[in-house]
Design an enzyme around this catalytic site. Structure first.
Site, PDB file in Angstrom:
ATOM      1  CB  SER A  55      -0.952   0.004   1.195  1.00 47.20           C
ATOM      2  OG  SER A  55      -0.235  -0.010   2.427  1.00 47.20           O
ATOM      3  CB  VAL A  78      -8.794   3.133 -20.728  1.00 45.26           C
ATOM      4  CG1 VAL A  78      -8.046   4.262 -21.403  1.00 45.26           C
ATOM      5  CG2 VAL A  78      -9.689   2.402 -21.741  1.00 45.26           C
ATOM      6  CD  GLN A  88      -5.799  13.490 -31.179  1.00 49.73           C
ATOM      7  OE1 GLN A  88      -5.770  12.377 -31.721  1.00 49.73           O
ATOM      8  NE2 GLN A  88      -5.037  14.491 -31.559  1.00 49.73           N
ATOM      9  NE  ARG A 143     -17.716  10.180 -30.915  1.00 48.06           N
ATOM     10  CZ  ARG A 143     -17.574  10.170 -29.600  1.00 48.06           C
ATOM     11  NH1 ARG A 143     -16.378  10.081 -29.058  1.00 48.06           N
ATOM     12  NH2 ARG A 143     -18.637  10.258 -28.814  1.00 48.06           N
ATOM     13  NE  ARG A 161      -1.054  -2.668  -3.822  1.00 49.52           N
ATOM     14  CZ  ARG A 161      -1.827  -2.836  -2.754  1.00 49.52           C
ATOM     15  NH1 ARG A 161      -2.277  -1.784  -2.079  1.00 49.52           N
ATOM     16  NH2 ARG A 161      -2.140  -4.046  -2.339  1.00 49.52           N
ATOM     17  CG  HIS A 165      -1.858  -5.067 -11.627  1.00 44.35           C
ATOM     18  ND1 HIS A 165      -2.077  -6.408 -11.415  1.00 44.35           N
ATOM     19  CD2 HIS A 165      -2.891  -4.634 -12.395  1.00 44.35           C
ATOM     20  CE1 HIS A 165      -3.189  -6.778 -12.023  1.00 44.35           C
ATOM     21  NE2 HIS A 165      -3.706  -5.728 -12.627  1.00 44.35           N
ATOM     22  NE  ARG A 170      -2.656  -4.883 -20.360  1.00 41.61           N
ATOM     23  CZ  ARG A 170      -3.720  -5.290 -21.020  1.00 41.61           C
ATOM     24  NH1 ARG A 170      -3.583  -6.109 -22.056  1.00 41.61           N
ATOM     25  NH2 ARG A 170      -4.935  -4.908 -20.652  1.00 41.61           N
TER      26      ARG A 170
END
Length: 229
Positions: A55, A78, A88, A143, A161, A165, A170
Protein backbone atom coordinates in the site's frame (compact mmCIF):
# COMPACT_ATOMS: atom_id res chain seq x y z
CA UNK A 1 5.09 5.28 -31.03
CA UNK A 2 6.55 7.64 -28.47
CA UNK A 3 6.51 7.42 -24.67
CA UNK A 4 7.72 10.30 -22.50
CA UNK A 5 7.85 10.46 -18.72
CA UNK A 6 6.40 13.91 -17.97
CA UNK A 7 6.42 13.91 -14.16
CA UNK A 8 7.22 11.59 -11.27
CA UNK A 9 7.44 11.72 -7.49
CA UNK A 10 10.89 13.00 -6.48
CA UNK A 11 13.02 10.36 -4.72
CA UNK A 12 10.11 7.87 -4.74
CA UNK A 13 11.85 5.10 -2.81
CA UNK A 14 12.59 7.41 0.13
CA UNK A 15 9.04 8.81 0.04
CA UNK A 16 7.60 5.29 0.16
CA UNK A 17 9.92 4.20 2.96
CA UNK A 18 8.98 7.29 5.02
CA UNK A 19 5.27 6.58 4.52
CA UNK A 20 5.72 2.97 5.60
CA UNK A 21 7.95 3.82 8.58
CA UNK A 22 5.43 6.37 9.82
CA UNK A 23 3.13 3.57 10.97
CA UNK A 24 5.62 2.66 13.72
CA UNK A 25 7.39 5.96 14.40
CA UNK A 26 6.70 8.65 17.05
CA UNK A 27 7.78 11.42 14.66
CA UNK A 28 6.21 12.85 11.51
CA UNK A 29 6.70 11.88 7.89
CA UNK A 30 8.75 14.98 7.00
CA UNK A 31 11.29 14.24 9.73
CA UNK A 32 11.51 10.61 8.66
CA UNK A 33 12.07 11.64 5.07
CA UNK A 34 15.16 13.64 6.05
CA UNK A 35 16.55 11.46 8.83
CA UNK A 36 16.52 7.94 7.36
CA UNK A 37 19.80 6.63 5.97
CA UNK A 38 19.96 4.97 2.55
CA UNK A 39 20.47 1.64 4.30
CA UNK A 40 17.31 2.14 6.36
CA UNK A 41 15.33 3.05 3.24
CA UNK A 42 16.43 -0.12 1.45
CA UNK A 43 15.72 -2.27 4.52
CA UNK A 44 12.16 -0.94 4.73
CA UNK A 45 11.60 -1.40 0.99
CA UNK A 46 12.82 -5.00 1.20
CA UNK A 47 10.36 -5.74 4.00
CA UNK A 48 7.50 -4.20 2.03
CA UNK A 49 8.23 -6.03 -1.21
CA UNK A 50 9.01 -9.44 0.22
CA UNK A 51 6.01 -9.39 2.58
CA UNK A 52 3.55 -8.11 -0.02
CA UNK A 53 2.60 -5.02 2.00
CA UNK A 54 2.43 -2.74 -1.04
CA UNK A 55 0.00 0.00 0.00
CA UNK A 56 2.88 2.42 0.69
CA UNK A 57 3.85 2.18 -3.00
CA UNK A 58 0.72 4.12 -3.83
CA UNK A 59 2.38 7.30 -2.50
CA UNK A 60 4.62 7.55 -5.60
CA UNK A 61 3.18 8.27 -9.04
CA UNK A 62 4.26 8.69 -12.66
CA UNK A 63 2.73 10.61 -15.54
CA UNK A 64 3.43 9.59 -19.15
CA UNK A 65 2.63 11.11 -22.53
CA UNK A 66 2.02 8.37 -25.11
CA UNK A 67 1.71 9.28 -28.80
CA UNK A 68 1.59 7.40 -32.07
CA UNK A 69 -0.48 4.47 -30.83
CA UNK A 70 -3.76 2.99 -32.01
CA UNK A 71 -7.21 3.21 -30.52
CA UNK A 72 -7.05 -0.59 -30.27
CA UNK A 73 -4.14 -0.20 -27.85
CA UNK A 74 -5.70 2.51 -25.71
CA UNK A 75 -8.91 0.47 -25.38
CA UNK A 76 -6.74 -2.11 -23.60
CA UNK A 77 -4.80 0.47 -21.62
CA UNK A 78 -7.81 2.16 -20.03
CA UNK A 79 -8.99 -1.16 -18.63
CA UNK A 80 -6.36 -0.58 -15.93
CA UNK A 81 -8.79 1.23 -13.67
CA UNK A 82 -6.44 2.44 -10.93
CA UNK A 83 -5.02 5.14 -13.17
CA UNK A 84 -5.94 8.52 -14.63
CA UNK A 85 -6.29 9.18 -18.35
CA UNK A 86 -6.80 12.07 -20.75
CA UNK A 87 -7.04 11.07 -24.40
CA UNK A 88 -7.33 13.02 -27.63
CA UNK A 89 -11.06 13.28 -28.24
CA UNK A 90 -12.58 12.10 -31.50
CA UNK A 91 -15.70 13.97 -30.46
CA UNK A 92 -14.09 17.41 -30.47
CA UNK A 93 -11.05 16.95 -32.75
CA UNK A 94 -12.10 17.26 -36.38
CA UNK A 95 -9.60 15.50 -38.62
CA UNK A 96 -9.10 17.67 -41.70
CA UNK A 97 -6.07 15.85 -43.09
CA UNK A 98 -5.74 12.10 -43.32
CA UNK A 99 -4.39 10.82 -39.99
CA UNK A 100 -1.78 8.17 -39.39
CA UNK A 101 -2.97 4.58 -39.26
CA UNK A 102 -1.11 2.03 -37.15
CA UNK A 103 -0.12 -1.00 -39.23
CA UNK A 104 0.54 -4.16 -37.16
CA UNK A 105 3.94 -5.83 -37.76
CA UNK A 106 2.23 -9.04 -38.88
CA UNK A 107 0.36 -7.17 -41.60
CA UNK A 108 3.61 -5.53 -42.73
CA UNK A 109 5.38 -8.90 -42.65
CA UNK A 110 2.80 -10.46 -44.96
CA UNK A 111 2.89 -7.33 -47.11
CA UNK A 112 1.68 -7.29 -50.68
CA UNK A 113 -2.06 -7.38 -51.24
CA UNK A 114 -2.76 -7.93 -47.53
CA UNK A 115 -1.05 -4.70 -46.47
CA UNK A 116 -2.54 -2.82 -49.41
CA UNK A 117 -6.04 -4.02 -48.48
CA UNK A 118 -5.50 -3.03 -44.84
CA UNK A 119 -4.40 0.50 -45.77
CA UNK A 120 -7.15 0.85 -48.37
CA UNK A 121 -9.88 0.02 -45.88
CA UNK A 122 -8.43 2.46 -43.33
CA UNK A 123 -8.36 5.23 -45.92
CA UNK A 124 -11.87 4.39 -47.11
CA UNK A 125 -13.20 4.66 -43.55
CA UNK A 126 -11.60 8.07 -43.17
CA UNK A 127 -12.96 9.25 -46.53
CA UNK A 128 -16.46 8.24 -45.44
CA UNK A 129 -15.90 10.10 -42.15
CA UNK A 130 -14.85 13.25 -44.01
CA UNK A 131 -17.85 12.93 -46.32
CA UNK A 132 -20.20 12.91 -43.34
CA UNK A 133 -18.44 15.93 -41.82
CA UNK A 134 -18.67 17.84 -45.11
CA UNK A 135 -22.41 17.11 -45.23
CA UNK A 136 -22.95 18.58 -41.80
CA UNK A 137 -22.85 15.52 -39.57
CA UNK A 138 -21.32 16.31 -36.17
CA UNK A 139 -17.85 14.89 -35.51
CA UNK A 140 -19.20 13.02 -32.48
CA UNK A 141 -21.43 10.98 -34.81
CA UNK A 142 -19.14 10.79 -37.85
CA UNK A 143 -16.41 9.27 -35.65
CA UNK A 144 -18.35 6.00 -35.52
CA UNK A 145 -16.78 5.22 -38.90
CA UNK A 146 -13.18 5.67 -37.76
CA UNK A 147 -11.18 2.43 -37.41
CA UNK A 148 -9.32 1.16 -34.35
CA UNK A 149 -6.13 1.66 -36.37
CA UNK A 150 -6.44 5.45 -35.98
CA UNK A 151 -3.42 7.05 -34.35
CA UNK A 152 -4.19 8.63 -30.99
CA UNK A 153 -2.50 10.35 -28.06
CA UNK A 154 -3.05 9.84 -24.34
CA UNK A 155 -1.66 11.04 -21.01
CA UNK A 156 -1.53 8.39 -18.28
CA UNK A 157 -0.85 8.66 -14.54
CA UNK A 158 -0.32 5.55 -12.43
CA UNK A 159 0.94 5.04 -8.92
CA UNK A 160 3.86 2.70 -8.41
CA UNK A 161 1.77 -0.19 -7.13
CA UNK A 162 -0.45 -0.11 -10.20
CA UNK A 163 2.59 0.20 -12.45
CA UNK A 164 4.00 -3.04 -11.05
CA UNK A 165 0.65 -4.74 -11.72
CA UNK A 166 0.53 -3.23 -15.22
CA UNK A 167 4.05 -4.43 -16.03
CA UNK A 168 3.25 -7.90 -14.73
CA UNK A 169 0.42 -8.25 -17.24
CA UNK A 170 1.59 -6.20 -20.20
CA UNK A 171 5.31 -7.01 -20.36
CA UNK A 172 4.32 -10.68 -20.70
CA UNK A 173 5.13 -12.31 -24.05
CA UNK A 174 1.43 -13.11 -24.42
CA UNK A 175 0.39 -9.45 -24.23
CA UNK A 176 -0.62 -7.84 -27.53
CA UNK A 177 2.43 -6.45 -29.35
CA UNK A 178 1.55 -2.76 -29.15
CA UNK A 179 0.73 -2.51 -25.46
CA UNK A 180 3.68 -4.79 -24.67
CA UNK A 181 6.02 -2.39 -26.48
CA UNK A 182 4.52 0.55 -24.57
CA UNK A 183 4.82 -1.26 -21.22
CA UNK A 184 8.47 -2.16 -21.83
CA UNK A 185 9.27 1.43 -22.75
CA UNK A 186 7.51 2.73 -19.63
CA UNK A 187 9.53 0.29 -17.53
CA UNK A 188 12.77 1.53 -19.10
CA UNK A 189 11.83 5.09 -18.13
CA UNK A 190 10.87 4.40 -14.50
CA UNK A 191 13.62 1.91 -13.64
CA UNK A 192 16.33 4.58 -13.03
CA UNK A 193 14.01 6.49 -10.67
CA UNK A 194 13.49 3.55 -8.29
CA UNK A 195 16.00 0.80 -9.16
CA UNK A 196 15.36 -1.29 -6.04
CA UNK A 197 11.57 -1.36 -6.34
CA UNK A 198 11.58 -1.98 -10.10
CA UNK A 199 14.45 -4.50 -10.01
CA UNK A 200 12.14 -7.46 -10.68
CA UNK A 201 9.39 -5.54 -12.50
CA UNK A 202 8.09 -6.91 -15.76
CA UNK A 203 6.30 -10.12 -16.70
CA UNK A 204 4.99 -11.99 -13.66
CA UNK A 205 7.30 -14.94 -14.33
CA UNK A 206 10.24 -12.78 -13.29
CA UNK A 207 8.98 -12.98 -9.70
CA UNK A 208 6.89 -16.14 -9.42
CA UNK A 209 5.30 -18.91 -11.45
CA UNK A 210 3.56 -18.05 -14.73
CA UNK A 211 -0.08 -17.15 -13.97
CA UNK A 212 -1.27 -17.95 -17.50
CA UNK A 213 -1.83 -21.66 -16.83
CA UNK A 214 -2.49 -23.62 -20.01
CA UNK A 215 -2.14 -20.37 -21.99
CA UNK A 216 1.52 -19.97 -21.01
CA UNK A 217 4.00 -19.10 -23.76
CA UNK A 218 6.40 -21.70 -22.36
CA UNK A 219 9.34 -19.28 -22.54
CA UNK A 220 9.67 -17.65 -19.12
CA UNK A 221 11.81 -14.59 -18.57
CA UNK A 222 14.88 -15.02 -16.30
CA UNK A 223 13.72 -15.16 -12.70
CA UNK A 224 14.81 -12.35 -10.35
CA UNK A 225 15.26 -13.51 -6.74
CA UNK A 226 14.42 -10.46 -4.65
CA UNK A 227 15.86 -12.04 -1.50
CA UNK A 228 19.31 -11.68 -3.09
CA UNK A 229 18.91 -7.97 -3.91
Amino acid sequence: MRVNLLFSTPDPERAIAAAARLCYAPVGGAELLDSMSDEEVEKILKILLTSGHLSALEHASYTFAIDGVSRAMTHQLVRHRLASYNQQSQRYVRYEDEPEFIIPPQVRAVGGEVEESYVRHCKSSFESYRDLIDKGVAAEDARYLLPNAMETKIVVTMNMRELLHFFGLRCCRRAQWEIRTIANRMLELVLPTAPYIFADAGAACRRTFCPEGSMTCGIPFPRVDRSEL
